[in-house]
Enzyme design. Structure first.
Site, short mmCIF file in Angstrom:
data_model
loop_
_atom_site.label_atom_id
_atom_site.label_comp_id
_atom_site.label_asym_id
_atom_site.label_seq_id
_atom_site.Cartn_x
_atom_site.Cartn_y
_atom_site.Cartn_z
CG ASP A 48 -82.18 26.80 -75.44
OD1 ASP A 48 -81.07 26.06 -76.49
OD2 ASP A 48 -83.01 25.97 -74.49
CE1 TYR A 76 -81.00 32.26 -69.79
CE2 TYR A 76 -79.18 32.29 -68.46
CZ TYR A 76 -79.40 31.94 -69.38
OH TYR A 76 -78.09 32.39 -70.25
#
Length: 305
Positions: A48, A76
């Protein structure tokens, strides 16, 4: 007649790009391709614009092997804000609900995290690149259209709590391909009864490349070297394409075996592994591609340079 466009350089390798916040994955890819003057480039799974971190960019021959990084596990570091739900499940969306989160303690959070470890079902968010009747969901979402989606199975191999500073907390996530981290954050918030959204997201690893073990390269550094035309130093940032597969067994081939594999034929290789995917090397120890072990023990070419 218009002037013919000159082909790019035949440069090959993998750049471990540290994507900056506010830049789309495709924009980052196109800038890297331009800086390297590469003939061919592709990335291995979008991040993103809000997210930072590892975006492996494959140049030249490495693009043939990008699918193996697309299919690889991801890592992440995620910061979540409890009590606020947004349309996009991140800080860029519009607020759709606000609930008090002051009753959530660390024990509550740990108990909920435990429920999300292992195989889970996720509903792809409307703000995603999944297609519905040929159109991306995020395009429909921007027009205010919501459609029915099918849940997907993903695997959360590891999810660990880092800092907890109510109403925010940080988690480290190791997950299978196709996991929507924003959806994970929203689902955690829902399970805690107050909602939540992502305020910061960093990809810390893809497949064998982990931030703790390799250097991610900033886009600014690539641009600086390109502008100074320090081509050798620029190219030295690239990892060999087989580094993406170093956790696979390697198979050395005889000249005959390498010849027949290049013709697309399966070959029998002494002492080869009994199953799975393997890296293939010719007699001079040059990497020539990827193969898979068939049921009869032969090595079948899968992707060759």
């Amino acid at each position: 007649m218009g002037q013919r466009r000159r082909p790019g350089r035949n440069v090959s390798g993998i750049l471990l790009l540290d994507k900056p916040r506010g830049v789309t994955s495709n924009e980052a890819l196109q800038r890297v391709k331009r800086f390297f003057k590469a003939a061919k480039a592709g990335h291995t799974g979008s991040l993103d614009p809000l997210a930072t971190g590892l975006l492996p960019v494959c140049l030249g021959g490495a693009t043939k092997f990008s699918t193996f990084l697309l299919d690889a596990d991801k890592h992440y570091r995620v910061r979540v804000r409890l009590g606020i739900t947004t349309t996009t499940a991140d800080a860029e969306g519009e607020v759709v609900a606000q609930l008090p989160a002051d009753g959530v303690g660390e024990q509550d959070l740990q108990a909920v995290l435990a429920r999300f470890r292992g195989p889970i079902e996720q509903l792809p968010p409307m703000y995603s690149a999944v297609k519905h009747q040929g159109e991306r969901l995020y395009k429909l979402a921007r027009r205010g259209i919501e459609v029915e989606r099918t849940p997907r199975s993903v695997n959360i191999h590891r999810i660990e709590l880092g800092s907890f500073e109510p109403p925010e907390f940080e988690i480290d996530v190791h997950c299978s391909k196709g996991t929507y981290v924003r959806t994970l954050a929203a689902d955690l918030g829902e399970a805690l009864g107050c909602g939540g959204h992502v305020t910061d997201l960093r990809r810390t690893g893809v497949g064998p490349y982990l931030e703790s073990g390799v250097r991610f390269v900033a886009l600014d550094e690539v641009e600086r070297l390109a502008l100074t035309e320090d081509r050798d130093t620029l190219d030295a940032l690239l990892l060999p394409l087989e580094s993406a597969l170093h956790h696979w067994p390697s198979v050395g081939l005889s000249e005959d075996a390498a010849f027949y594999l290049r013709q697309g034929q399966a070959v029998l290789v002494p002492r080869a592994p009994t199953q799975g995917l393997v890296r293939l090397y010719d007699p001079s120890q040059k990497f020539i591609g990827v193969g898979c072990i068939l049921d009869d023990g032969k090595v079948q070419p899968k992707r060759l340079l």
